[in-house]
Design an enzyme around this catalytic site. Sequence first.
Site, PDB file in Angstrom:
ATOM      1  N   ARG A   1       1.167  -1.358  -0.594  1.00 55.87           N
ATOM      2  CA  ARG A   1       0.095  -0.048  -0.185  1.00 55.87           C
ATOM      3  C   ARG A   1       0.608   1.338  -0.171  1.00 55.87           C
ATOM      4  NH1 ARG A   1      -3.427  -2.455   3.950  1.00 55.87           N
ATOM      5  NH2 ARG A   1      -5.004  -3.275   2.727  1.00 55.87           N
TER       6      ARG A   1
ATOM      7  N   LYS B   1       3.868  11.052 -12.094  1.00 52.46           N
ATOM      8  CA  LYS B   1       3.122  10.290 -12.768  1.00 52.46           C
ATOM      9  C   LYS B   1       3.771   8.971 -12.793  1.00 52.46           C
ATOM     10  CE  LYS B   1       0.508  13.670 -15.896  1.00 52.46           C
ATOM     11  NZ  LYS B   1       0.330  13.852 -16.915  1.00 52.46           N
TER      12      LYS B   1
ATOM     13  N   GLU C   1      11.222  17.700 -25.804  1.00 52.62           N
ATOM     14  CA  GLU C   1      10.488  17.711 -24.272  1.00 52.62           C
ATOM     15  C   GLU C   1      11.281  19.035 -23.765  1.00 52.62           C
ATOM     16  OE1 GLU C   1       7.732  16.522 -23.584  1.00 52.62           O
ATOM     17  OE2 GLU C   1       7.854  14.405 -23.954  1.00 52.62           O
TER      18      GLU C   1
ATOM     19  N   LYS D   1       9.129  22.333 -14.643  1.00 52.27           N
ATOM     20  CA  LYS D   1       8.668  21.313 -15.001  1.00 52.27           C
ATOM     21  C   LYS D   1       8.007  21.295 -13.440  1.00 52.27           C
ATOM     22  CE  LYS D   1       6.687  16.762 -15.039  1.00 52.27           C
ATOM     23  NZ  LYS D   1       6.478  15.390 -15.853  1.00 52.27           N
TER      24      LYS D   1
ATOM     25  N   GLU E   1      -3.496  17.188 -12.508  1.00 53.76           N
ATOM     26  CA  GLU E   1      -3.822  18.184 -14.016  1.00 53.76           C
ATOM     27  C   GLU E   1      -5.216  18.020 -13.720  1.00 53.76           C
ATOM     28  OE1 GLU E   1      -1.245  16.132 -17.241  1.00 53.76           O
ATOM     29  OE2 GLU E   1      -3.761  16.427 -18.354  1.00 53.76           O
TER      30      GLU E   1
ATOM     31  N   ARG F   1      -2.169  21.799 -15.950  1.00 47.94           N
ATOM     32  CA  ARG F   1      -0.658  20.557 -15.969  1.00 47.94           C
ATOM     33  C   ARG F   1      -1.226  19.975 -17.509  1.00 47.94           C
ATOM     34  NH1 ARG F   1       1.871  15.873 -12.094  1.00 47.94           N
ATOM     35  NH2 ARG F   1       3.171  15.182 -13.921  1.00 47.94           N
TER      36      ARG F   1
ATOM     37  N   ASN G   1       1.421  19.195 -22.438  1.00 49.39           N
ATOM     38  CA  ASN G   1       0.822  17.878 -23.327  1.00 49.39           C
ATOM     39  C   ASN G   1       1.023  18.330 -25.330  1.00 49.39           C
ATOM     40  OD1 ASN G   1       0.938  15.941 -21.529  1.00 49.39           O
ATOM     41  ND2 ASN G   1      -0.735  16.548 -21.192  1.00 49.39           N
TER      42      ASN G   1
ATOM     43  N   HIS H   1       1.333  16.417 -28.144  1.00 48.11           N
ATOM     44  CA  HIS H   1       0.817  15.495 -27.596  1.00 48.11           C
ATOM     45  C   HIS H   1       0.401  14.374 -27.788  1.00 48.11           C
ATOM     46  CE1 HIS H   1       4.858  16.361 -24.673  1.00 48.11           C
ATOM     47  NE2 HIS H   1       4.572  15.056 -24.061  1.00 48.11           N
TER      48      HIS H   1
ATOM     49  N   HIS I   1       0.569  11.382 -29.578  1.00 49.77           N
ATOM     50  CA  HIS I   1      -0.102   9.834 -29.592  1.00 49.77           C
ATOM     51  C   HIS I   1      -0.605   9.257 -30.465  1.00 49.77           C
ATOM     52  CE1 HIS I   1       0.190  10.912 -24.757  1.00 49.77           C
ATOM     53  NE2 HIS I   1       1.160  10.051 -25.468  1.00 49.77           N
TER      54      HIS I   1
ATOM     55  N   HIS J   1       8.726   8.625 -28.880  1.00 48.61           N
ATOM     56  CA  HIS J   1       8.149   9.350 -28.677  1.00 48.61           C
ATOM     57  C   HIS J   1       8.111  10.962 -28.585  1.00 48.61           C
ATOM     58  CE1 HIS J   1       5.041  10.932 -25.281  1.00 48.61           C
ATOM     59  NE2 HIS J   1       5.868  11.769 -24.713  1.00 48.61           N
TER      60      HIS J   1
HETATM   61  P1  NAD Z   1      13.409   4.514 -22.314  1.00 48.45           P
HETATM   62  O1  NAD Z   1      12.755   4.090 -20.368  1.00 48.45           O
HETATM   63  O2  NAD Z   1      12.357   3.420 -22.891  1.00 48.45           O
HETATM   64  O3  NAD Z   1      14.689   4.282 -22.508  1.00 48.45           O
HETATM   65  C1  NAD Z   1      15.115   4.527 -24.155  1.00 48.45           C
HETATM   66  C2  NAD Z   1      16.212   3.396 -24.070  1.00 48.45           C
HETATM   67  O4  NAD Z   1      17.912   3.882 -23.701  1.00 48.45           O
HETATM   68  C3  NAD Z   1      15.814   2.202 -23.460  1.00 48.45           C
HETATM   69  O5  NAD Z   1      16.581   1.299 -24.585  1.00 48.45           O
HETATM   70  C4  NAD Z   1      17.203   2.566 -22.120  1.00 48.45           C
HETATM   71  O6  NAD Z   1      17.721   1.132 -21.791  1.00 48.45           O
HETATM   72  C5  NAD Z   1      18.346   3.230 -22.866  1.00 48.45           C
HETATM   73  N1  NAD Z   1      19.114   4.015 -21.771  1.00 48.45           N
HETATM   74  C6  NAD Z   1      18.475   4.501 -20.784  1.00 48.45           C
HETATM   75  N2  NAD Z   1      19.066   5.691 -21.018  1.00 48.45           N
HETATM   76  C7  NAD Z   1      20.329   4.683 -21.215  1.00 48.45           C
HETATM   77  C8  NAD Z   1      21.632   5.591 -21.073  1.00 48.45           C
HETATM   78  N3  NAD Z   1      22.412   6.367 -19.808  1.00 48.45           N
HETATM   79  N4  NAD Z   1      22.739   5.034 -21.813  1.00 48.45           N
HETATM   80  C9  NAD Z   1      22.305   3.770 -23.203  1.00 48.45           C
HETATM   81  N5  NAD Z   1      21.233   3.522 -22.744  1.00 48.45           N
HETATM   82  C10 NAD Z   1      19.927   3.987 -21.469  1.00 48.45           C
HETATM   83  O7  NAD Z   1      12.592   5.570 -22.704  1.00 48.45           O
HETATM   84  P2  NAD Z   1      12.570   7.376 -22.182  1.00 48.45           P
HETATM   85  O8  NAD Z   1      12.483   8.085 -23.286  1.00 48.45           O
HETATM   86  O9  NAD Z   1      13.406   6.962 -21.506  1.00 48.45           O
HETATM   87  O10 NAD Z   1      11.594   6.770 -21.895  1.00 48.45           O
HETATM   88  C11 NAD Z   1       9.471   6.918 -22.338  1.00 48.45           C
HETATM   89  C12 NAD Z   1       8.558   6.359 -21.180  1.00 48.45           C
HETATM   90  O11 NAD Z   1       8.010   7.328 -20.210  1.00 48.45           O
HETATM   91  C13 NAD Z   1       7.624   5.930 -21.961  1.00 48.45           C
HETATM   92  O12 NAD Z   1       6.950   5.348 -22.109  1.00 48.45           O
HETATM   93  C14 NAD Z   1       6.805   7.131 -21.883  1.00 48.45           C
HETATM   94  O13 NAD Z   1       5.075   6.880 -21.110  1.00 48.45           O
HETATM   95  C15 NAD Z   1       7.319   7.437 -20.338  1.00 48.45           C
HETATM   96  N6  NAD Z   1       6.898   9.076 -19.845  1.00 48.45           N
HETATM   97  C16 NAD Z   1       6.315   9.444 -18.536  1.00 48.45           C
HETATM   98  C17 NAD Z   1       6.287  10.647 -18.981  1.00 48.45           C
HETATM   99  C18 NAD Z   1       6.032  10.506 -16.480  1.00 48.45           C
HETATM  100  O14 NAD Z   1       5.370  11.821 -16.902  1.00 48.45           O
HETATM  101  N7  NAD Z   1       5.564   9.801 -16.468  1.00 48.45           N
HETATM  102  C19 NAD Z   1       6.719  11.645 -18.773  1.00 48.45           C
HETATM  103  C20 NAD Z   1       6.637  11.296 -20.310  1.00 48.45           C
HETATM  104  C21 NAD Z   1       7.045  10.052 -20.517  1.00 48.45           C
HETATM  105  N1  GLY Z   2       4.134  14.528 -19.074  1.00 54.12           N
HETATM  106  C1  GLY Z   2       3.068  15.263 -18.480  1.00 54.12           C
HETATM  107  C2  GLY Z   2       2.955  15.343 -16.754  1.00 54.12           C
HETATM  108  O1  GLY Z   2       4.051  15.234 -16.302  1.00 54.12           O
HETATM  109  O2  GLY Z   2       2.494  16.111 -16.493  1.00 54.12           O
END
Ligand code: NAD
Ligand code: GLY
Length: 362
Positions: A120, A142, A184, A226, A236, A240, A244, A247, A251, A264
Amino acid sequence: MDTLKVALGDRAYPIYIGQGTLCRFDLLRLHIAQPSVAVVTNTTLAPRYLPSLTAMLRAEGVEVAEIVLPDGEEYKDWKTLNAVFDSLLERGCERGTTLIALGGGVIGDITGFAAACYLRGAPFIQIPTTLLAQVDSSVGGKTAINHPRGKNMIGAFYQPKAVFIDTDALGTLPEREFRAGMAEVIKYGLIRDLPFLEWLEENLERLLARDTDALQHAIRRSCANKAEVVVSDERELGDRALLNLGHTFGHAIEAGLGYGTWLHGEAVAAGTMMAAELSRELGNIDSQDVARIEKLLGRTGLPVRGPRLAPERYLELMRHDKKVRDGKLRLVLLERVGKATVTDRASDQQIVKAIDMRSENA
Ligand code: NAD
Ligand code: GLY
């Protein structure tokens, strides 16, 4: 090193930004309730970054569980989440065990959601290693996994105890991933920080060359933006959503092509151009503003046009957006360069026209 604060009252937390923050046990210890952690990472990052982190923790008397997940967006699902719970339970991790997310947005989102649910609610720390995660996903709480019917559909708002951004980690990030993260960064300038946008226009080459000072500045400024937005609207209900920009179109591109075809950030870049075109169509900005945005994204090596999907298909995919209210599309558009707004003022015809102008078949 810079320290920013996400000022969320009793859930406030720091964001440490600098070279070598990964090795700062003096800071890490401040955010670990019990000398017990579970580090969650993936098969790509484990060989590079896990041994030094776990050696440092163990040398300081911290009990460490290592959880190494497969790498990829397709593993951000129930099965992998359940594997995290299995590992935590098998190792007898208690509610005071701190989960540490070591990786990009995928690892951050799944670990955060695991922390929100485990017994929890267990504490967690973000150590983001992609540019996207360092400037966006690790800050703001998030957390989510994907559902076959949509991205990030199952999740929780759950804030970390601290965010450790080590700019040195970007040294191993593949070029395409780095440039996708830049979408971003540019977003913050477009939606609320014109001086930052101007700085990006002047310093883009340094940033793309991963110059340490330029990176430090861009990450600090992105996180500061941010953090301000999150503090003003954590769940949001209002502003917030401005984070996007591009986005909703983006998407649709990701889903329309099949997740993973475009990154992305690449989809967000083309989506930002569609949003800019629509903002011009509504009379908010002019064609010179659109050209200015196109130039910056183009110099970054990001796509400025979407793929060849039928505009009706875009609309259909866009209607799955979380911002849809009473069946009506609400889009983040530019009021002017440096200020965004959420509006449902655009007609389907205007949206289709903007998509048409900004897709390959234009
Ligand atoms: P990811 O986590 O898939 O990383 C991209 C690739 O880079 C992967 O293959 C990873 O293993 C590799 N990698 C990571 N760090 C590395 C490093 N230092 N050296 C070498 N390789 C490395 O992708 P991402 O772009 O970081 O994240 C995308 C995800 O984030 C999506 O699932 C998206 O929905 C999410 N997201 C969340 C929020 C939020 O607010 N929570 C905001 C934007 C995106
Ligand atoms: N990436 C959008 C948010 O955090 O709200």
